[in-house]
Structures are given as C-alpha cells and as structure tokens.
Design a protein around this motif. Sequence first.
Motif, PDB file in Angstrom:
ATOM      1  N   GLN A   1       0.848  -1.191   0.000  1.00 38.68           N
ATOM      2  CA  GLN A   1       0.000   0.000   0.000  1.00 38.68           C
ATOM      3  C   GLN A   1       0.882   1.238   0.000  1.00 38.68           C
ATOM      4  O   GLN A   1       1.739   1.417   0.851  1.00 38.68           O
ATOM      5  N   VAL A   2       0.662   2.111  -0.970  1.00 32.95           N
ATOM      6  CA  VAL A   2       1.452   3.341  -1.073  1.00 32.95           C
ATOM      7  C   VAL A   2       0.969   4.364  -0.059  1.00 32.95           C
ATOM      8  O   VAL A   2      -0.229   4.584   0.096  1.00 32.95           O
ATOM      9  N   GLN A   3       1.916   4.956   0.643  1.00 30.56           N
ATOM     10  CA  GLN A   3       1.589   6.024   1.586  1.00 30.56           C
ATOM     11  C   GLN A   3       2.576   7.162   1.436  1.00 30.56           C
ATOM     12  O   GLN A   3       3.773   6.945   1.238  1.00 30.56           O
ATOM     13  N   LEU A   4       2.063   8.381   1.539  1.00 33.96           N
ATOM     14  CA  LEU A   4       2.881   9.579   1.604  1.00 33.96           C
ATOM     15  C   LEU A   4       2.558  10.251   2.934  1.00 33.96           C
ATOM     16  O   LEU A   4       1.393  10.580   3.182  1.00 33.96           O
ATOM     17  N   VAL A   5       3.573  10.450   3.761  1.00 30.29           N
ATOM     18  CA  VAL A   5       3.352  11.005   5.094  1.00 30.29           C
ATOM     19  C   VAL A   5       4.158  12.285   5.248  1.00 30.29           C
ATOM     20  O   VAL A   5       5.395  12.259   5.201  1.00 30.29           O
ATOM     21  N   GLU A   6       3.434  13.386   5.444  1.00 32.08           N
ATOM     22  CA  GLU A   6       4.075  14.691   5.609  1.00 32.08           C
ATOM     23  C   GLU A   6       4.347  14.987   7.079  1.00 32.08           C
ATOM     24  O   GLU A   6       3.644  14.483   7.967  1.00 32.08           O
ATOM     25  N   SER A   7       5.321  15.836   7.307  1.00 30.53           N
ATOM     26  CA  SER A   7       5.612  16.346   8.647  1.00 30.53           C
ATOM     27  C   SER A   7       6.323  17.679   8.498  1.00 30.53           C
ATOM     28  O   SER A   7       6.749  18.055   7.401  1.00 30.53           O
ATOM     29  N   GLY A   8       6.425  18.407   9.614  1.00 24.38           N
ATOM     30  CA  GLY A   8       7.179  19.649   9.612  1.00 24.38           C
ATOM     31  C   GLY A   8       6.348  20.915   9.638  1.00 24.38           C
ATOM     32  O   GLY A   8       6.890  22.015   9.735  1.00 24.38           O
ATOM     33  N   GLY A   9       5.039  20.778   9.536  1.00 22.15           N
ATOM     34  CA  GLY A   9       4.184  21.959   9.602  1.00 22.15           C
ATOM     35  C   GLY A   9       4.159  22.541  11.010  1.00 22.15           C
ATOM     36  O   GLY A   9       4.659  21.947  11.963  1.00 22.15           O
ATOM     37  N   GLY A  10       3.552  23.714  11.121  1.00 24.10           N
ATOM     38  CA  GLY A  10       3.456  24.347  12.433  1.00 24.10           C
ATOM     39  C   GLY A  10       3.076  25.805  12.332  1.00 24.10           C
ATOM     40  O   GLY A  10       2.671  26.278  11.267  1.00 24.10           O
ATOM     41  N   LEU A  11       3.210  26.496  13.450  1.00 25.04           N
ATOM     42  CA  LEU A  11       2.907  27.930  13.539  1.00 25.04           C
ATOM     43  C   LEU A  11       4.215  28.707  13.539  1.00 25.04           C
ATOM     44  O   LEU A  11       5.121  28.399  14.329  1.00 25.04           O
ATOM     45  N   VAL A  12       4.303  29.712  12.679  1.00 25.52           N
ATOM     46  CA  VAL A  12       5.515  30.508  12.581  1.00 25.52           C
ATOM     47  C   VAL A  12       5.138  31.957  12.313  1.00 25.52           C
ATOM     48  O   VAL A  12       4.084  32.230  11.714  1.00 25.52           O
ATOM     49  N   GLN A  13       5.984  32.873  12.752  1.00 26.38           N
ATOM     50  CA  GLN A  13       5.741  34.289  12.479  1.00 26.38           C
ATOM     51  C   GLN A  13       6.142  34.630  11.054  1.00 26.38           C
ATOM     52  O   GLN A  13       7.009  33.963  10.451  1.00 26.38           O
ATOM     53  N   ALA A  14       5.536  35.672  10.527  1.00 23.24           N
ATOM     54  CA  ALA A  14       5.901  36.147   9.200  1.00 23.24           C
ATOM     55  C   ALA A  14       7.400  36.423   9.131  1.00 23.24           C
ATOM     56  O   ALA A  14       7.980  36.980  10.074  1.00 23.24           O
ATOM     57  N   GLY A  15       8.009  36.005   8.031  1.00 17.95           N
ATOM     58  CA  GLY A  15       9.446  36.142   7.871  1.00 17.95           C
ATOM     59  C   GLY A  15      10.224  34.920   8.310  1.00 17.95           C
ATOM     60  O   GLY A  15      11.423  34.818   8.047  1.00 17.95           O
ATOM     61  N   GLY A  16       9.553  34.013   8.976  1.00 17.44           N
ATOM     62  CA  GLY A  16      10.200  32.811   9.474  1.00 17.44           C
ATOM     63  C   GLY A  16      10.317  31.723   8.428  1.00 17.44           C
ATOM     64  O   GLY A  16       9.967  31.912   7.261  1.00 17.44           O
TER      65      GLY A  16
END
Length: 122
Positions: A1-16
Amino acid sequence: QVQLVESGGGLVQAGGSLRLSCVASGRSFRWSAMGWFRQAPGKEREFVAAIAWGDVNYADSVKGRFTISRDNAVNTVYLQMNSLKPEDTALYYCAGDLSTIATPLPANVGYWGQGTQVTVSS
C-alpha cells in the motif's frame, strides 16, 4: 500500500522558515515526479512546487522563497520555506506520481498525503 506522510508543519511568524518532509512508502518513487500543493480555507487546492529528474518548477507566488528537493535514498521529498507570509497559511499536501511538473493540476497527481498545516502569523 502506497503512503505519503508529511511532517514539519506548524505555527511561525511572518518572515520565518519551516521545512516540510514527505516520506513515501509502499514503493519507490525514485523515477517519479513529486511535488507539493496547498489548500487554504475556502480556496481550491493549488500547485506549489514539483521536482523530477533534476528539473524543478515553482508557483510564481513562492519563487525565490521556497525550495523543493529530494533524497531518493530515503524516498523523501522536502520543501524548505523561507520568508513566510500570512498568505502562505494553508494545509500543505505531498503529491506523488505527477504526470507533469509544468504547473500541474490536482488531476495530474497519482497519490496524495494527508496534509500538514502551516500557519503564518502577522
């Protein structure tokens, strides 16, 4: 079964900055075009960046700020996002088996990840 798993998102201030990762499993995507799309609330899913056989392509809105790369040894695609703006806020999706990297549409994508949220505060 093919899976694509993302990570690394979050809350950041503008310019970050943030770095998204997408790990593929179930088969090798070594010879496949891969990419990133995003979808903000109330808007359609839109192309962000794509990579294939050494070629890359970016949406005009992220050129010069985002960089897509891949490590075929670990079946992973990355999206380095710098100088983030509030308008970059969206759910970011990893996309596999793109039939084209020339401004692909969602219909050009074979596999989707579940998405990772990116929120940029002003």
